[in-house]
Design a protein around this motif. Structure first.
Motif, PDB file in Angstrom:
ATOM      1  N   ALA A 297     -52.966  22.088 -43.114  1.00 34.25           N
ATOM      2  CA  ALA A 297     -52.339  21.188 -43.593  1.00 34.25           C
ATOM      3  C   ALA A 297     -52.966  19.504 -43.478  1.00 34.25           C
ATOM      4  O   ALA A 297     -53.653  19.271 -42.582  1.00 34.25           O
ATOM      5  N   GLN A 298     -52.794  18.916 -44.924  1.00 36.32           N
ATOM      6  CA  GLN A 298     -53.336  17.658 -44.861  1.00 36.32           C
ATOM      7  C   GLN A 298     -52.863  16.586 -44.236  1.00 36.32           C
ATOM      8  O   GLN A 298     -51.407  16.511 -44.191  1.00 36.32           O
ATOM      9  N   SER A 299     -53.172  15.587 -43.310  1.00 35.18           N
ATOM     10  CA  SER A 299     -52.473  14.821 -42.447  1.00 35.18           C
ATOM     11  C   SER A 299     -53.572  13.696 -41.943  1.00 35.18           C
ATOM     12  O   SER A 299     -54.632  13.788 -42.129  1.00 35.18           O
ATOM     13  N   VAL A 300     -52.883  12.508 -41.782  1.00 34.75           N
ATOM     14  CA  VAL A 300     -53.568  11.414 -41.164  1.00 34.75           C
ATOM     15  C   VAL A 300     -53.154  10.959 -39.752  1.00 34.75           C
ATOM     16  O   VAL A 300     -51.546  10.909 -39.927  1.00 34.75           O
ATOM     17  N   THR A 301     -53.729  10.969 -39.020  1.00 34.94           N
ATOM     18  CA  THR A 301     -53.121  10.290 -37.384  1.00 34.94           C
ATOM     19  C   THR A 301     -53.479   9.083 -37.083  1.00 34.94           C
ATOM     20  O   THR A 301     -54.652   8.763 -37.014  1.00 34.94           O
TER      21      THR A 301
ATOM     22  N   TYR B  90     -58.173  12.362 -39.547  1.00 33.80           N
ATOM     23  CA  TYR B  90     -57.603  13.037 -40.607  1.00 33.80           C
ATOM     24  C   TYR B  90     -58.002  14.613 -40.654  1.00 33.80           C
ATOM     25  O   TYR B  90     -58.822  14.845 -39.649  1.00 33.80           O
ATOM     26  N   SER B  91     -57.052  15.083 -41.308  1.00 37.40           N
ATOM     27  CA  SER B  91     -57.122  16.549 -41.313  1.00 37.40           C
ATOM     28  C   SER B  91     -57.139  16.681 -42.913  1.00 37.40           C
ATOM     29  O   SER B  91     -56.033  16.483 -43.515  1.00 37.40           O
ATOM     30  N   TYR B  92     -58.424  17.257 -43.574  1.00 40.74           N
ATOM     31  CA  TYR B  92     -58.285  17.291 -45.005  1.00 40.74           C
ATOM     32  C   TYR B  92     -59.532  18.449 -45.138  1.00 40.74           C
ATOM     33  O   TYR B  92     -60.392  18.496 -44.676  1.00 40.74           O
ATOM     34  N   GLY B  93     -58.877  19.384 -46.283  1.00 39.98           N
ATOM     35  CA  GLY B  93     -59.750  20.492 -46.511  1.00 39.98           C
ATOM     36  C   GLY B  93     -60.921  20.370 -47.199  1.00 39.98           C
ATOM     37  O   GLY B  93     -61.917  21.021 -47.175  1.00 39.98           O
TER      38      GLY B  93
END
Lengths: 114, 113
Positions: free
Chosen positions: A1-5, A25-28
């Motif tokens: 899943a796309q997310s920003v921490t 970040y988590s981004y594909g």
């Protein structure tokens, strides 16, 4: 899943001290990365952005950020903080495309001590 | 200076009384966004327009609607505000034909009594 921490909810620094605000970040796909600042009761102002190229980007008000793909990070830095920098800082990631929807982190509230 | 303008800056309404928030822009951007931001939270996208095409986020309540009569103006209508709708509402614009950032207005602070 796309997310920003943004791991730090609240940071306090002394005026003149250096600052680093963390963003992961988590981004594909290839991310487009932004830092925005929000003063109380105001809208968001863009500090800097990263789309491609040099991984160290310079922004307004003396801020800079470094994109590290291997660490999925885009940390914001400033060598010497001024009292007027007290505000909330949001990291955001977008995927480009026609509508460029942004995914925001939860923000880091910066307090500056005299 | 080219900018994004939101009116009013502060809006007080009563529970259940319809309210309209306004956004205008002089940037001639074709994409306009509405965000809801509650205290100490990140902005949450409600919907956006790409030109005249309306795009609603899946979790935006039906109570929220929007109109975009022309390129420059966009309105947020809250049909029956509840106490939980009290928030800052942010409008943003972007030139969709190139890749760049979103430009935000100063926001409208909505209070529901």
């Amino acid at each position: 899943a796309q997310s920003v921490t943004q791991p730090d909810i609240h940071i306090t620094v002394s005026e003149g001290a250096s600052l680093e605000l963390r963003c992961n970040y988590s981004y594909g796909a290839t991310p487009y990365l932004f830092w925005y600042v929000q003063s109380p009761g105001q809208g968001l102002q863009l500090l800097l952005k990263y789309f491609s190229g040099d991984t160290l980007v310079q922004g307004i008000k003396g801020f800079e950020a470094e994109f590290k793909r291997s660490q999925s990070s885009f940390n914001l830095r400033k060598p010497s903080v001024h009292w007027s920098d007290a505000a909330e800082y949001f990291c955001a990631v977008g995927g480009g495309g026609a509508t460029n929807k942004l995914i925001f982190g939860t923000g880091t509230l910066l307090a500056v001590q005299p | 200076d080219a900018m994004v303008i939101q009116n009013p800056r502060y809006q007080v309404t009563q529970f259940g009384k319809p309210v309209t928030l306004s956004c205008s822009q002089t940037l001639n951007h074709n994409v306009m966004y509405w965000y809801q931001q509650k205290s100490s939270q990140a902005p949450k996208l409600l919907f956006h327009y790409y030109d005249k095409d309306f795009n609603n986020e899946a979790d935006t309540p039906d109570n929220f609607q929007s109109r975009r009569p022309n390129t420059s103006f966009c309105f947020l209508d809250i049909r029956s505000p509840g106490l939980g709708d009290a928030a800052m509402y942010l409008c943003a614009t972007r030139e969709g034909r190139v890749y760049n950032e979103q430009f935000f207005g100063p926001g409208t602070r909505l209070t529901v009594l």
